[in-house]
Design a protein around this motif. Structure first.
Motif, PDB file in Angstrom:
ATOM      1  N   UNK A 185      -1.864  10.966 -15.420  1.00  0.00           N
ATOM      2  CA  UNK A 185      -2.209   9.569 -15.176  1.00  0.00           C
ATOM      3  C   UNK A 185      -1.185   8.911 -14.246  1.00  0.00           C
ATOM      4  N   UNK A 186       0.085   9.237 -14.449  1.00  0.00           N
ATOM      5  CA  UNK A 186       1.122   8.648 -13.607  1.00  0.00           C
ATOM      6  C   UNK A 186       1.052   9.200 -12.182  1.00  0.00           C
ATOM      7  N   UNK A 187       0.635  10.453 -12.056  1.00  0.00           N
ATOM      8  CA  UNK A 187       0.430  11.013 -10.721  1.00  0.00           C
ATOM      9  C   UNK A 187      -0.678  10.288  -9.975  1.00  0.00           C
ATOM     10  N   UNK A 188      -1.749   9.970 -10.675  1.00  0.00           N
ATOM     11  CA  UNK A 188      -2.845   9.215 -10.058  1.00  0.00           C
ATOM     12  C   UNK A 188      -2.371   7.826  -9.651  1.00  0.00           C
ATOM     13  N   UNK A 189      -1.591   7.186 -10.526  1.00  0.00           N
ATOM     14  CA  UNK A 189      -1.059   5.866 -10.206  1.00  0.00           C
ATOM     15  C   UNK A 189      -0.184   5.919  -8.953  1.00  0.00           C
ATOM     16  N   UNK A 190       0.616   6.981  -8.832  1.00  0.00           N
ATOM     17  CA  UNK A 190       1.455   7.141  -7.652  1.00  0.00           C
ATOM     18  C   UNK A 190       0.615   7.192  -6.384  1.00  0.00           C
ATOM     19  N   UNK A 191      -0.517   7.899  -6.457  1.00  0.00           N
ATOM     20  CA  UNK A 191      -1.354   8.101  -5.280  1.00  0.00           C
ATOM     21  C   UNK A 191      -2.209   6.890  -4.927  1.00  0.00           C
ATOM     22  N   UNK A 192      -2.739   6.196  -5.929  1.00  0.00           N
ATOM     23  CA  UNK A 192      -3.719   5.137  -5.645  1.00  0.00           C
ATOM     24  C   UNK A 192      -3.239   3.745  -6.040  1.00  0.00           C
ATOM     25  N   UNK A 248       0.825  -1.210   0.000  1.00  0.00           N
ATOM     26  CA  UNK A 248       0.000   0.000   0.000  1.00  0.00           C
ATOM     27  C   UNK A 248       0.854   1.254   0.000  1.00  0.00           C
ATOM     28  N   UNK A 249       1.898   1.242   0.818  1.00  0.00           N
ATOM     29  CA  UNK A 249       2.717   2.437   0.999  1.00  0.00           C
ATOM     30  C   UNK A 249       3.659   2.704  -0.164  1.00  0.00           C
ATOM     31  N   UNK A 250       4.196   1.641  -0.751  1.00  0.00           N
ATOM     32  CA  UNK A 250       5.271   1.797  -1.734  1.00  0.00           C
ATOM     33  C   UNK A 250       4.863   1.447  -3.157  1.00  0.00           C
ATOM     34  N   UNK A 251       3.746   0.735  -3.305  1.00  0.00           N
ATOM     35  CA  UNK A 251       3.376   0.220  -4.620  1.00  0.00           C
ATOM     36  C   UNK A 251       3.213   1.288  -5.687  1.00  0.00           C
ATOM     37  N   UNK A 252       2.538   2.384  -5.354  1.00  0.00           N
ATOM     38  CA  UNK A 252       2.302   3.437  -6.340  1.00  0.00           C
ATOM     39  C   UNK A 252       3.598   4.084  -6.810  1.00  0.00           C
ATOM     40  N   UNK A 253       4.485   4.389  -5.862  1.00  0.00           N
ATOM     41  CA  UNK A 253       5.759   5.010  -6.222  1.00  0.00           C
ATOM     42  C   UNK A 253       6.651   4.080  -7.024  1.00  0.00           C
ATOM     43  N   UNK A 254       6.636   2.789  -6.681  1.00  0.00           N
ATOM     44  CA  UNK A 254       7.442   1.823  -7.431  1.00  0.00           C
ATOM     45  C   UNK A 254       6.926   1.693  -8.857  1.00  0.00           C
ATOM     46  N   UNK A 255       5.598   1.607  -9.015  1.00  0.00           N
ATOM     47  CA  UNK A 255       5.026   1.536 -10.359  1.00  0.00           C
ATOM     48  C   UNK A 255       5.409   2.763 -11.179  1.00  0.00           C
ATOM     49  N   UNK A 256       5.306   3.941 -10.572  1.00  0.00           N
ATOM     50  CA  UNK A 256       5.664   5.182 -11.265  1.00  0.00           C
ATOM     51  C   UNK A 256       7.109   5.143 -11.743  1.00  0.00           C
TER      52      UNK A 256
END
Length: 204
Positions: A118-125, A38-46
């Protein structure tokens, strides 16, 4: 300062992930996996989309913070549940920060404003989506009844527009983050919900 705020957001997101583990009756390993995802997944995907090494892969703080949140929930989850309204406020702040920072980072790597948004949204959610999949739940992003993704989308869009206008740095990031934060807080306070298809009742 940005890294400190980043770690605060990671900590709060990790608390929510670990609590899902408790509700799904997972052991401490499962809780730690959900908290970290939950905490790291969005940033790693980005970062993977941007073809750069995720910060979580070389910063000890990014690894230790979700584990610390897991330990807190493991021993004191009834107390954490009781202060969830406060946690939700910090969660909204993390949402705003992550969507703004994610969009700014994408713009700095040459993405178009649309793709950066879109990548910002992915980072957040993104982390929340991965958490729900691992927990065997329908991702809340697919039924945004808590009005979570929409504030992230608007905050990311504003960050992209500010970048196009050559407005960078912490004032622009703060403005976009505060917008997303304010919308999320308003959604919780006034119980805003994303609309369903015409003719579909909330009970269905």
């Amino acid at each position: 300062m940005t890294q400190v705020l980043d770690l605060v957001g990671i900590f709060v997101f990790a608390l929510s992930g670990a609590l899902v583990g408790v509700r799904r009756r997972l052991d401490v390993v499962g809780m730690a996996v959900l908290a970290s995802t939950t905490a790291l997944g969005g940033g790693i995907l980005r970062d993977l989309f941007l073809n750069i090494t995720p910060a979580a892969f070389y910063s000890v703080g990014y690894v230790v913070t979700p584990l610390a949140a897991t330990a807190i929930v493991f021993f004191w989850h009834p107390h954490v549940e009781r202060v969830m309204p406060v946690v939700n406020v910090f969660d909204a702040a993390g949402l705003g920060l992550f969507c703004a920072v994610g969009t700014a980072k994408a713009m700095s790597h040459g993405l178009s404003p649309l793709h950066a948004t879109l990548l910002g949204v992915i980072t957040a959610v993104g982390g929340g989506v991965l958490r729900d999949v691992l927990a065997g739940q329908i991702p809340t992003l697919l039924y945004d009844r808590q009005f979570y993704a929409v504030p992230a989308m608007l905050g990311s869009a504003v960050m992209a527009v500010l970048s196009v206008m050559d407005l960078h740095g912490w004032p622009a990031t703060l403005a976009a983050a505060v917008l997303a934060f304010g919308l999320r807080i308003a959604a919780m306070w006034f119980r805003f919900q994303a609309p369903l298809a015409r003719g579909v009742s909330p009970q269905e």
